[in-house]
Write an enzyme that holds these catalytic residues in place. Structure first.
Site, PDB file in Angstrom:
ATOM      1  N   THR A 203     -94.376 -72.189 -44.301  1.00  0.00           N
ATOM      2  CA  THR A 203     -93.381 -71.774 -43.251  1.00  0.00           C
ATOM      3  C   THR A 203     -93.569 -71.328 -41.989  1.00  0.00           C
ATOM      4  OG1 THR A 203     -91.824 -71.899 -44.638  1.00  0.00           O
ATOM      5  CG2 THR A 203     -90.820 -70.996 -43.203  1.00  0.00           C
TER       6      THR A 203
ATOM      7  N   THR B  53    -102.952 -80.309 -33.474  1.00  0.00           N
ATOM      8  CA  THR B  53    -103.307 -79.105 -34.663  1.00  0.00           C
ATOM      9  C   THR B  53    -103.268 -80.693 -35.880  1.00  0.00           C
ATOM     10  OG1 THR B  53    -100.733 -78.843 -35.241  1.00  0.00           O
ATOM     11  CG2 THR B  53    -101.878 -76.935 -34.692  1.00  0.00           C
TER      12      THR B  53
ATOM     13  N   GLY C 155     -97.109 -72.743 -38.397  1.00  0.00           N
ATOM     14  CA  GLY C 155     -97.377 -73.916 -37.267  1.00  0.00           C
ATOM     15  C   GLY C 155     -96.812 -72.288 -35.264  1.00  0.00           C
ATOM     16  N   ASP C 156     -95.622 -72.417 -35.943  1.00  0.00           N
ATOM     17  CA  ASP C 156     -95.277 -70.935 -35.005  1.00  0.00           C
ATOM     18  C   ASP C 156     -96.065 -70.387 -34.214  1.00  0.00           C
ATOM     19  OD1 ASP C 156     -92.731 -72.660 -34.737  1.00  0.00           O
ATOM     20  OD2 ASP C 156     -91.681 -71.642 -36.151  1.00  0.00           O
TER      21      ASP C 156
ATOM     22  N   ASN D 226     -89.130 -67.486 -33.538  1.00  0.00           N
ATOM     23  CA  ASN D 226     -90.395 -67.165 -34.790  1.00  0.00           C
ATOM     24  C   ASN D 226     -91.885 -67.145 -33.881  1.00  0.00           C
ATOM     25  OD1 ASN D 226     -89.262 -67.294 -37.432  1.00  0.00           O
ATOM     26  ND2 ASN D 226     -90.020 -69.336 -37.413  1.00  0.00           N
TER      27      ASN D 226
END
Length: 305
Positions: free
Chosen positions: A246, A218, A249-250, A45
């Site tokens: 989904t 975060t 965060g990546d 990702n």
């Protein structure tokens, strides 16, 4: 001269996603939507997210010699990621089982598969790739001993970014290399253990005391907090209607890592990463949701108008 802006060393999974009205409790069965298959994994990702933004990106990972592995390689190449460091075989491709509720929040169970076979020996064999990269980003969906080998093999001047997810206590040599260590509240509490404190500022201060050069906490809808030797700074979130978190965060981590390598301050890079994550949560899936630099500019124009 660095050949790559960002090298991601990490996991590559096939994401099996089901939408649910609510996530089941212990012993409970709920009905969900049709099953969707997407390329995912925190490492893969991050690599796709960075490449979509325009970063010269490479991925060092391991996938199985199977249909899921081919799906992941195709996705990386379509985004412009250099996949010369992706190893094939040794175990089936990793799989993530994901449920997404109507608010966009998700729960994830990961079967590591080939990710668990990415070894320190693999990192040493790819040392030329590591030393050719301005920033190296990794996570904990691969063995911790492999992450430690990445930290040991860094070239002077290369920046090391770690998101310890799924979280576990970290050795001192890994913590000392982090610049930054990126955590959410849960990850911060696991890394810190007992007495973590009650506020993001306290978590960041306690994490810095463990050795990282900088820390990013975060905070979801509350944005993020960044901290280094100069002190903590709050970075506001971008308000959007979330559809699916989904991979958000990546995308944040990838954007932050890339912008730090480009010379931005920690707060500047985090503000840009927040805009990237904001675009991502308005779309379904992980890699399919990641924006281009032009799309990030559009949301910036909207939020500043």
């Amino acid at each position: 001269m660095f050949e790559y802006d960002l090298l991601v060393v990490g996991s590559a999974n096939a994401d099996l996603v089901v939408g649910v009205e609510r996530r089941p409790g212990a012993g409970e069965t709920v009905l969900g939507s049709d099953l969707a298959l997407h390329p995912g994994g925190k490492g893969a990702n991050q690599a796709v997210a960075a490449a979509r933004l325009g970063a010269r990106t490479a991925l060092l990972a391991r996938v199985g010699d199977d249909a899921h592995g081919r799906l992941l390689l195709d996705s990386q190449r379509a985004a412009g990621v250099d996949t010369s460091g992706v190893l094939v075989g040794g175990a089936p491709t990793g799989v993530a089982l994901i449920t997404v509720d109507p608010s966009g929040d998700n729960s994830i169970v990961v079967s590591p598969g080939a990710n668990g076979r990415l070894t320190p020996e693999d990192i040493r064999a790819a040392s030329a790739l590591v030393t050719a990269s301005r920033v190296v980003s990794t996570q904990l969906e691969i063995p911790l001993e492999t992450v430690a080998e990445v930290a040991r093999g860094l070239r002077p001047g290369t920046r090391f970014v770690l998101n310890p997810s799924p979280p576990q206590p970290l050795p001192a040599e890994v913590l000392a290399a982090c610049d930054p260590l990126i955590v959410n509240e849960h990850e911060a509490r696991v890394v810190l253990g007992a007495g973590a404190g009650a506020t993001p500022e306290e978590w960041a201060g306690a994490l810095l005391a463990l050795g990282p050069r900088s820390v990013v906490v975060t905070l979801g809808e509350e944005g993020a907090l960044v901290a280094d030797a100069s002190g903590p700074v709050r970075v506001p979130a971008v308000r959007v209607a979330a559809v699916d978190t989904t991979g958000a965060g990546d995308s944040f981590t990838a954007a932050l890592a890339w912008r730090l390598g480009a010379g931005e301050s920690l707060a500047e890079a985090a503000a840009y990463a927040a805009r990237v994550g904001a675009v991502a949560v308005t779309r379904q899936g992980a890699q399919a949701s990641f924006p281009t630099a032009e799309e990030v500019e559009e949301i910036e124009e909207v939020t500043t108008a």
